[in-house]
Design an enzyme around this catalytic site. Structure first.
Site: not given
Ligand code: 13P
Length: 284
Positions: A82-83, A209-210, A232-233
């Site tokens: 990821d990223h 970023g969900a 993630a968060t």
């Molecule tokens: P969040 O931390 O906002 O859920 O974002 C996760 C993300 O987009 C990982 O690529």
């Protein structure tokens, strides 16, 4: 089963109108929660690791855990980089066994983004690994942006079509108003833009970023073409809160089997919830 790429998973999701959740994990415990819960709910699942997670946990260890899970469980499991911004690091992890990656050239200008993405596609496709790329920039919320800025930041539908045609990517991360982490107010997603992108491109679309985005907005985005939802968060917070609470109540605790368990349980509830929001349960 073996560790899969995300190709078929995302195409199935696109065809049937749901999204595959991509959960960011960091260690054995968070990995276990994700695969065990996905298996329980019969959901395909993507286990995602950022460069710092791969450095922290070790790509070989993550790959080995995924092999165990893929052999043990009969649901589709993918491990995803990821990223990643470094092409060599992607190649190294594909060599280890990863079959899905994101090359994040979103900070680069359009032509440079195309160049770097093309070089990853060329390598990854030789190994039947899938490639996600991002066009536009995640970050600012619609509220904070004037229209010109919004156009500069968010994914331009025409550019998206050209970008996909010229790079040969398998999925596209779109910038439509989400941001990584928590939001100051309620996020506003640009659904008109998402619709327009969906009309102009035919590959699976990805929502980054969900976390902290209301469920109904995520579901609406899925109904408009999002096939992969990154979280993630929203997993990290309940896990660490449960540990903090455990240590508050048991200040002398020192047994990881005891103090990690409430973290896993708290995270399991969120994973379950996100799978139902994605509509990916009972697909296998
Ligand atoms: P969040 O931390 O906002 O859920 O974002 C996760 C993300 O987009 C990982 O690529």
């Amino acid at each position: 089963m073996k560790i899969l790429s995300t190709r078929q998973m995302l195409l199935n999701a696109q065809k049937d109108g749901y999204a595959v959740p991509a959960f960011n994990i960091h260690n054995l415990e968070t990995f276990q929660v994700v695969v065990d819960t996905a298996k329980e709910m019969r959901s395909p699942v993507i286990i995602a690791g950022t460069p710092s997670t791969i450095e922290y946990a070790g790509g070989e260890y993550i790959n080995a855990m995924a092999e165990v899970a893929a052999n043990k469980y009969d649901i589709p499991i993918a491990i995803h980089l990821d990223h990643f911004e470094d092409v060599e690091a992607i190649k190294k992890n594909i060599d280890i066994g990863f079959r899905s990656c994101m090359i994040d050239g979103s900070k680069l200008e359009f032509e440079k983004n195309i160049d770097i993405v093309k070089s990853v596609v060329e390598y990854a496709h030789k190994f039947d690994a899938t490639v996600e790329a991002e066009l536009g920039k995640l970050g600012g919320q619609e509220d904070d942006l004037v229209v010109d800025e919004k156009d500069a930041m968010y994914t331009n539908p025409n550019d998206a079509a050209e970008f996909i045609r010229r790079t040969g990517i398998d999925s596209l991360a779109v910038a439509i108003g989400t941001a990584h982490g928590l939001y100051k107010g309620e996020p506003k997603l640009d659904f008109e833009r998402l619709k327009e992108i969906r009309e102009k491109v035919d590959i699976p679309l990805v929502l980054h970023g969900a976390s902290d985005v209301p469920d109904d907005l995520v579901m609406k985005a899925i109904s408009l073409g999002i096939c992969k939802v990154n979280v993630a968060t929203d997993l990290k917070i309940p896990f660490s809160d449960a540990l903090k609470e455990y240590f508050n109540e048991h200040p002398d605790a020192n047994d990881p089997r005891k103090y990690m368990t409430p973290g896993k349980e708290a995270m399991r509830e969120i994973v379950k919830h996100k799978i139902s929001v994605c509509g990916s349960a009972n697909r296998y």
